[in-house]
Design an enzyme around this catalytic site. Structure first.
Site, PDB file in Angstrom:
ATOM      1  N   ARG B  12       0.821  -1.027  -0.048  1.00  0.00           N
ATOM      2  CA  ARG B  12       0.026  -0.127   0.137  1.00  0.00           C
ATOM      3  C   ARG B  12       0.958   1.403   0.179  1.00  0.00           C
ATOM      4  NH1 ARG B  12      -2.035   0.827   6.328  1.00  0.00           N
ATOM      5  NH2 ARG B  12      -0.464  -0.575   7.268  1.00  0.00           N
ATOM      6  N   SER B  39      -4.736   4.891   5.944  1.00  0.00           N
ATOM      7  CA  SER B  39      -4.496   3.294   5.772  1.00  0.00           C
ATOM      8  C   SER B  39      -4.290   3.281   4.365  1.00  0.00           C
ATOM      9  CB  SER B  39      -5.955   2.450   6.115  1.00  0.00           C
ATOM     10  OG  SER B  39      -6.252   2.747   7.418  1.00  0.00           O
ATOM     11  N   GLU B  60     -19.134   4.770   0.223  1.00  0.00           N
ATOM     12  CA  GLU B  60     -18.337   3.948  -0.955  1.00  0.00           C
ATOM     13  C   GLU B  60     -19.077   4.086  -2.290  1.00  0.00           C
ATOM     14  OE1 GLU B  60     -18.769   2.741   1.868  1.00  0.00           O
ATOM     15  OE2 GLU B  60     -16.790   2.677   2.786  1.00  0.00           O
ATOM     16  N   PHE B  85     -14.631  -2.853   0.668  1.00  0.00           N
ATOM     17  CA  PHE B  85     -15.483  -1.846   0.236  1.00  0.00           C
ATOM     18  C   PHE B  85     -15.210  -1.224  -1.248  1.00  0.00           C
ATOM     19  CE2 PHE B  85     -14.153  -1.196   4.850  1.00  0.00           C
ATOM     20  CZ  PHE B  85     -15.191  -2.189   5.299  1.00  0.00           C
ATOM     21  N   HIS B 111      -5.452  -3.611   1.926  1.00  0.00           N
ATOM     22  CA  HIS B 111      -5.994  -4.628   2.635  1.00  0.00           C
ATOM     23  C   HIS B 111      -6.876  -5.700   2.240  1.00  0.00           C
ATOM     24  CE1 HIS B 111      -4.842  -1.265   5.035  1.00  0.00           C
ATOM     25  NE2 HIS B 111      -5.392  -1.524   6.191  1.00  0.00           N
ATOM     26  N   ASP B 119      -8.855  -7.823  11.884  1.00  0.00           N
ATOM     27  CA  ASP B 119     -10.161  -7.221  11.861  1.00  0.00           C
ATOM     28  C   ASP B 119     -10.952  -8.367  11.453  1.00  0.00           C
ATOM     29  OD1 ASP B 119      -9.644  -4.502  12.283  1.00  0.00           O
ATOM     30  OD2 ASP B 119      -9.497  -3.916  10.288  1.00  0.00           O
ATOM     31  N   ARG B 169      -1.794  -4.834   3.277  1.00  0.00           N
ATOM     32  CA  ARG B 169      -1.465  -4.143   4.481  1.00  0.00           C
ATOM     33  C   ARG B 169      -0.148  -4.535   5.021  1.00  0.00           C
ATOM     34  NH1 ARG B 169      -3.675  -5.127  10.480  1.00  0.00           N
ATOM     35  NH2 ARG B 169      -2.822  -3.240  11.234  1.00  0.00           N
TER      36      ARG B 169
END
Lengths: 278, 317
Positions: B12, B39, B60, B85, B111, B119, B169
């Site tokens: 990322r 993020s 989104e 998302f 991610h 998560d 990530r």
């Protein structure tokens, strides 16, 4: 161009003939918006019908979010010179540029975004309006939505964004006919109080009679005079679904059904040919 | 044989650096984010170009629509949020307003996969490659390390059409040289071999390289291909390699259904059927855990690639 009433009558003829020819499509909302589309393309929108470009630099942009009323849009686009009127005969037929719901897939002039799956147009219009601002392009972006369409959640994401960020080169229009496929909007899932909702989301809200050219001129003149308030504008436009064909009015039944031969004849008898049939 | 690396970094951050560079070089590039600027490592672009950065909030669907609209008038929008998302939450918006409408939107997704970690399954999308590669007009790019993600970010800005860019990530080894040329649709042949072809994407490419070393120690010669573009797929690279080796292992941090493995199998079955083993998640959701615990539990480790290679070799004629 001929006078507005004559154009609108021909557009209505086109609509019923187009949906009759393929026994499918959405005449009710199309007829209800015929006067509005006529006014927009004959008087309001600054567009270049002869040289359509996807970018639409320094032109007004119009987005139809409730894509199922494509017949009225196709009719007025062709009658305004975007493509040959004869092409209306291909509506919903195989390999046609006039898809059941608007598409850019086949490069039909006048259309910049596919629509049909509801609730997406206002977001797209915000994006286009934002790019116009970045490009220092003073023209406006318009987006028509159905009232039943307001049941889609994405509309309210867009409403919140445009209000919060002050997207002021955007004018939304709600086709408020209180009809959707399963019945009256107020019965299916009520959307009232409409004006308060949009005001609460930060919009400058207007009411308009979608069958009165005088009122349309008046409302848009007021909007133009309020341009400096930096708010997005929303017009709640009262219309009658099926307007112009007596048996299609006063009911939701003609939202998505086509007339048979006999019904077509009855409808056309109420809509004299003014500009020549396709 | 030791594998050469240039340190470790998250992919990322490669995206973030690529976006920062695009901010300096391409005035048409704009960026949109749905409340995950840090993020997605979009901070530098946001700071340097506040007039070209759009904070959309946690909305989104609206973000995808706005991005689609922004292309009308010549902007090149990069949207940023988590992979779940970026895809499953907004599939119809992407389908109608981006892919079907042929809008020049770059959907940048961080991610992705299990290595999101703690998560848990709500955020660990394992279906995104499949969803995106099914869409007509969509290009799907899954770079393998920091340097490649940076180069891929630059490349998709120059590519005309909708793109899905998938990255992740965790900090992973960098093995792509800084000056390596990245070409969308052209696979990287990383190691030549003769016994088995290993085709991997994303984080699994490094593991494929590790597996190749372990296989070599066992006397098995593995060819390793970094299939960074899932669509358009480099069919020539697949066919010419498998013509030589006669069997293939695919490795991806994705569901077995619909991903890289399926894409490779489709190519082979149509023109040159060969035994294939799939290192991928087998029809199950993920869960909370550290990235390494998850990779172990769901069989996405280097060892799993080695075992798959040994299995597929036994099926060769």
């Amino acid at each position: 161009m001929a006078d507005l009433q004559a154009i609108a009558t021909q557009v209505r003829r086109d609509i019923v003939r187009m949906v009759h020819a393929v026994s499918s499509g959405h005449p009710g909302g199309s007829l209800g918006c015929a006067d509005f589309f006529t006014f927009m393309y004959a008087e309001r929108l600054r567009v270049n019908a002869n040289q359509f470009t996807m970018e639409g630099m320094n032109e007004d942009l119009f987005f139809l979010s409730n894509g199922h009323i494509s017949p009225v849009w196709y009719s007025i686009l062709s009658r305004s010179g975007f493509f040959p009127v004869s092409e209306l005969a291909t509506f919903r037929k195989i390999s046609s540029r006039l898809q059941g719901h608007p598409s850019v897939d086949k490069n039909l002039p006048g259309i910049r975004m596919a629509s049909g799956s509801l609730g997406q147009g206002l977001s797209v219009a915000i994006g286009a309006a934002t790019t116009k601002t970045m490009n220092a392009d003073q023209s406006m972006v318009y987006c028509l939505m159905g009232d039943g369409e307001l049941q889609e959640g994405q509309v309210w994401e867009a409403a919140m964004y445009a209000g919060s960020k002050g997207i002021s080169n955007l004018i939304g229009i709600i086709d408020y006919n209180n009809r959707q496929i399963d019945g009256d909007v107020s019965d299916v899932m009520g959307i009232m109080p409409l004006e308060d909702k949009w005001k609460a989301f930060g919009w400058d809200v207007y009411h308009m009679d979608g069958h009165s050219y005088d009122n349309m001129r008046e409302v848009f003149a007021t909007i133009d005079s309020n341009k400096s308030n930096r708010m997005p504008k929303m017009i709640i436009m009262k219309t009658e679904m099926g307007k112009g064909v007596d048996f299609m009015m006063g009911t939701h039944k003609w939202h998505g059904s086509a007339p048979n031969d006999e019904q077509l004849a009855t409808a056309l008898a109420q809509l004299p040919e003014t500009l020549g049939d396709y | 044989m030791a594998l050469k690396t240039f340190g470790n970094k998250d992919t990322r951050s490669g995206f973030g650096e690529g976006l920062r560079l695009l901010g300096e070089t391409n005035p048409d590039v704009v960026a949109l984010c749905a409340d995950l600027t840090g993020s997605l490592k979009m901070d530098a672009f946001q700071k340097n170009h506040p007039d070209r950065f759009f904070q959309i909030g946690i909305a989104e669907a609206n973000m995808i629509g706005i991005a689609a609209g922004m292309t009308i008038g010549g902007k090149i929008p990069f949207t940023g949020t988590f992979a779940n998302f970026s895809t499953s939450r907004v599939y119809d918006q992407i389908r109608q307003s981006v892919a079907y409408s042929r809008k020049n939107v770059k959907i940048c997704a961080s991610h992705a996969g299990l290595t999101l970690g703690e998560d848990g399954a709500t955020h660990q999308v394992l279906e995104d490659i499949g969803m995106m590669r099914m869409l007509p007009n969509m290009t799907v790019v899954v770079p393998a390390d920091y340097n490649q993600t940076l180069q891929a970010t630059l490349a998709i800005a120059a590519w005309d059409g909708p793109v899905y860019l998938r990255f992740g990530r965790p900090s992973v080894p960098i093995f792509t040289p800084e000056d390596a040329v990245f070409k969308i649709g052209k696979a990287d042949l990383l190691v030549q071999g003769t016994d088995v072809t290993i085709i991997a994407c994303g984080h699994m490419v490094w593991k494929a390289l590790e597996a190749q070393v372990q296989l070599a120690e066992k006397g098995i010669s593995a060819e390793v291909i970094n299939m960074h573009t899932i669509k358009p797929l480099d069919t020539e690279a697949i066919l010419s390699s498998v013509a030589k080796t006669g069997c293939v292992v695919t490795a991806e941090e994705h569901m077995m259904n619909g991903g890289l493995g399926d894409a490779v199998a489709q190519v082979l079955s149509k023109s040159s059927p060969a035994p294939q083993e799939f290192v991928a998640v087998n029809d199950t959701f993920g869960e909370s855990g550290t990235p390494n615990e998850l990779l172990k539990k769901y069989h996405l480790e280097t060892t799993d690639i080695v075992l798959a290679a040994e299995r597929v070799l036994t099926r060769k004629n």
